[in-house]
Scaffold this motif. Structure first.
Motif, PDB file in Angstrom:
ATOM      1  N   PHE A 123       1.123   5.952  -4.661  1.00  6.89           N
ATOM      2  CA  PHE A 123       1.934   6.550  -3.604  1.00  6.89           C
ATOM      3  C   PHE A 123       2.254   8.008  -3.921  1.00  6.89           C
ATOM      4  CE2 PHE A 123       6.304   7.449  -1.968  1.00  6.89           C
ATOM      5  CZ  PHE A 123       5.926   7.651  -0.657  1.00  6.89           C
ATOM      6  N   ALA A 124       2.572   8.305  -5.178  1.00  3.27           N
ATOM      7  CA  ALA A 124       2.874   9.675  -5.572  1.00  3.27           C
ATOM      8  C   ALA A 124       1.704  10.600  -5.266  1.00  3.27           C
ATOM      9  CB  ALA A 124       3.222   9.738  -7.062  1.00  3.27           C
ATOM     10  N   GLU A 125       0.500  10.118  -5.496  1.00  7.73           N
ATOM     11  CA  GLU A 125      -0.684  10.934  -5.225  1.00  7.73           C
ATOM     12  C   GLU A 125      -0.788  11.285  -3.746  1.00  7.73           C
ATOM     13  OE1 GLU A 125      -5.546  10.814  -5.989  1.00  7.73           O
ATOM     14  OE2 GLU A 125      -4.289   9.103  -6.533  1.00  7.73           O
ATOM     15  N   GLY A 126      -0.613  10.295  -2.887  1.00  5.63           N
ATOM     16  CA  GLY A 126      -0.685  10.552  -1.453  1.00  5.63           C
ATOM     17  C   GLY A 126       0.460  11.414  -0.967  1.00  5.63           C
ATOM     18  N   PHE A 127       1.648  11.191  -1.508  1.00  4.59           N
ATOM     19  CA  PHE A 127       2.818  11.959  -1.105  1.00  4.59           C
ATOM     20  C   PHE A 127       2.632  13.431  -1.458  1.00  4.59           C
ATOM     21  CE2 PHE A 127       7.039  13.742  -1.646  1.00  4.59           C
ATOM     22  CZ  PHE A 127       7.742  13.224  -0.579  1.00  4.59           C
ATOM     23  N   ALA A 128       2.185  13.701  -2.680  1.00  5.67           N
ATOM     24  CA  ALA A 128       1.995  15.076  -3.121  1.00  5.67           C
ATOM     25  C   ALA A 128       0.900  15.778  -2.325  1.00  5.67           C
ATOM     26  CB  ALA A 128       1.672  15.103  -4.613  1.00  5.67           C
ATOM     27  N   PHE A 152      11.339  -6.455  -4.894  1.00  6.09           N
ATOM     28  CA  PHE A 152      10.132  -5.994  -4.198  1.00  6.09           C
ATOM     29  C   PHE A 152       9.254  -5.062  -5.023  1.00  6.09           C
ATOM     30  CE2 PHE A 152      13.496  -6.575  -0.917  1.00  6.09           C
ATOM     31  CZ  PHE A 152      12.956  -7.699  -0.293  1.00  6.09           C
ATOM     32  N   GLY A 153       9.592  -4.875  -6.296  1.00  7.25           N
ATOM     33  CA  GLY A 153       8.805  -3.965  -7.117  1.00  7.25           C
ATOM     34  C   GLY A 153       8.879  -2.536  -6.613  1.00  7.25           C
ATOM     35  N   ALA A 154      10.039  -2.132  -6.092  1.00 11.83           N
ATOM     36  CA  ALA A 154      10.206  -0.764  -5.580  1.00 11.83           C
ATOM     37  C   ALA A 154      10.373   0.216  -6.734  1.00 11.83           C
ATOM     38  CB  ALA A 154      11.422  -0.698  -4.663  1.00 11.83           C
ATOM     39  N   ARG A 155       9.952   1.452  -6.492  1.00 13.48           N
ATOM     40  CA  ARG A 155      10.133   2.538  -7.450  1.00 13.48           C
ATOM     41  C   ARG A 155      10.560   3.796  -6.686  1.00 13.48           C
ATOM     42  NH1 ARG A 155       9.974  -1.207 -10.239  1.00 13.48           N
ATOM     43  NH2 ARG A 155       8.690  -1.624 -12.104  1.00 13.48           N
ATOM     44  N   VAL A 156      11.534   4.510  -7.222  1.00 14.76           N
ATOM     45  CA  VAL A 156      11.949   5.784  -6.643  1.00 14.76           C
ATOM     46  C   VAL A 156      10.922   6.836  -7.043  1.00 14.76           C
ATOM     47  CG1 VAL A 156      13.714   7.585  -6.613  1.00 14.76           C
ATOM     48  CG2 VAL A 156      14.388   5.163  -6.692  1.00 14.76           C
ATOM     49  N   VAL A 157      10.266   7.414  -6.056  1.00 14.56           N
ATOM     50  CA  VAL A 157       9.219   8.405  -6.315  1.00 14.56           C
ATOM     51  C   VAL A 157       9.651   9.801  -5.884  1.00 14.56           C
ATOM     52  CG1 VAL A 157       6.846   9.109  -5.780  1.00 14.56           C
ATOM     53  CG2 VAL A 157       7.385   6.681  -6.121  1.00 14.56           C
ATOM     54  N   ALA A 211       0.965  17.663  -9.206  1.00 14.05           N
ATOM     55  CA  ALA A 211       2.308  17.082  -9.318  1.00 14.05           C
ATOM     56  C   ALA A 211       2.274  15.568  -9.487  1.00 14.05           C
ATOM     57  CB  ALA A 211       3.134  17.453  -8.089  1.00 14.05           C
ATOM     58  N   ALA A 212       1.397  14.897  -8.761  1.00  8.85           N
ATOM     59  CA  ALA A 212       1.350  13.436  -8.830  1.00  8.85           C
ATOM     60  C   ALA A 212       0.911  12.963 -10.211  1.00  8.85           C
ATOM     61  CB  ALA A 212       0.406  12.891  -7.762  1.00  8.85           C
TER      62      ALA A 212
END
Length: 249
Positions: free
Chosen positions: A129-134, A183-188, A40-41
């Motif tokens: 972050f997506a990798e760790g979240f998934a 802050f360079g935020a991204r919705v993941v 998924a990531a």
């Protein structure tokens, strides 16, 4: 929402379907994978890279509960309400945060935290972050929303996670837009009442962190009320943190 025609031929999606909003008649607001997605990531990252051309923002989606894989609320059930939302452009994020702070806090509003230039590209941080979240949530599914940016995807899909505090998600999108810039935020990733952002330029000092913590408390008071207990304790966790997670009771 014809997802397949919007993506390059070398981007292969898992089986999925278009979800129409419960609160919006026959409006298709979300493409949702039928099941949990292997890799998924990696697919999220590839789809985010294609966003400029496809106009589709990818989301890693959580259900209400990990054991709720059948219903997969609110996504598979269409508990989404885009027709109830205004536009993110209609709101001033600084004014929103100040008003929420005045409503929830006893102290004077300290003002916005200063932004910083990220040392790493925000999209690189988001992919990490997506990798760790998934990896921590093997039950997540993939969603695609037609939106110009990650912050706006929350409103476009009709997500109502903060509804117990304010039922117009466009206000929250307006603040997240501002965090994308400062802050360079991204919705993941998004859940029933949770929001997960990667952050490329988090606060690096206690003073900065306290200001960011004030913004977070205004945005999501449960972080303190039902979490850390004090603003200063919450602020300590923000120093150098590469992701921000919010939840509303």
């Amino acid at each position: 929402m014809n997802v397949e025609l919007s993506l390059p031929r070398d981007v292969v999606l898992p089986s999925g379907r278009t979800v129409t909003a419960e609160g919006g008649g026959d409006i298709p607001v979300l493409w949702l994978s039928d099941d949990a997605v292997s890799g998924a990531a990696e697919l999220w990252t590839r789809l985010r890279e294609e966003h400029a051309g496809s106009g589709l923002w990818p989301l890693l989606l959580e259900p209400l509960r990990p054991d709720d894989e059948g219903a997969f609320r609110p996504w598979a059930t269409g508990e989404l309400y885009p027709e109830d939302m205004s536009s993110p452009q209609a709101h001033d994020p600084a004014a929103l945060l100040a008003a929420w702070w005045d409503k929830y806090a006893e102290e004077e509003w300290p003002g916005l935290a200063p932004g910083r230039e990220p040392e790493r590209h925000p999209d690189e941080v988001a992919a990490e972050f997506a990798e760790g979240f998934a990896a921590r949530r093997p039950y997540i599914r993939l969603g695609l929303v037609a939106a110009g940016r990650g912050a706006d995807a929350l409103t476009a899909v009709g997500w109502s996670g903060p509804a117990n505090y304010d039922d117009d998600t466009a206000k929250y999108s307006a603040v997240v837009r501002d965090w994308e810039q400062r802050f360079g935020a991204r919705v993941v990733a998004v859940g029933f009442d949770t929001l997960h952002l990667s952050v490329a330029a988090p606060p690096i000092s206690a003073e900065e962190a306290l200001l960011v913590a004030a913004e977070h408390f205004a945005f999501c008071p449960d972080l303190v009320w039902q979490g850390s207990g004090t603003l200063s304790a919450y602020a300590e966790r923000l120093i150098g943190a590469g992701h921000w997670e919010f939840w509303w009771d």
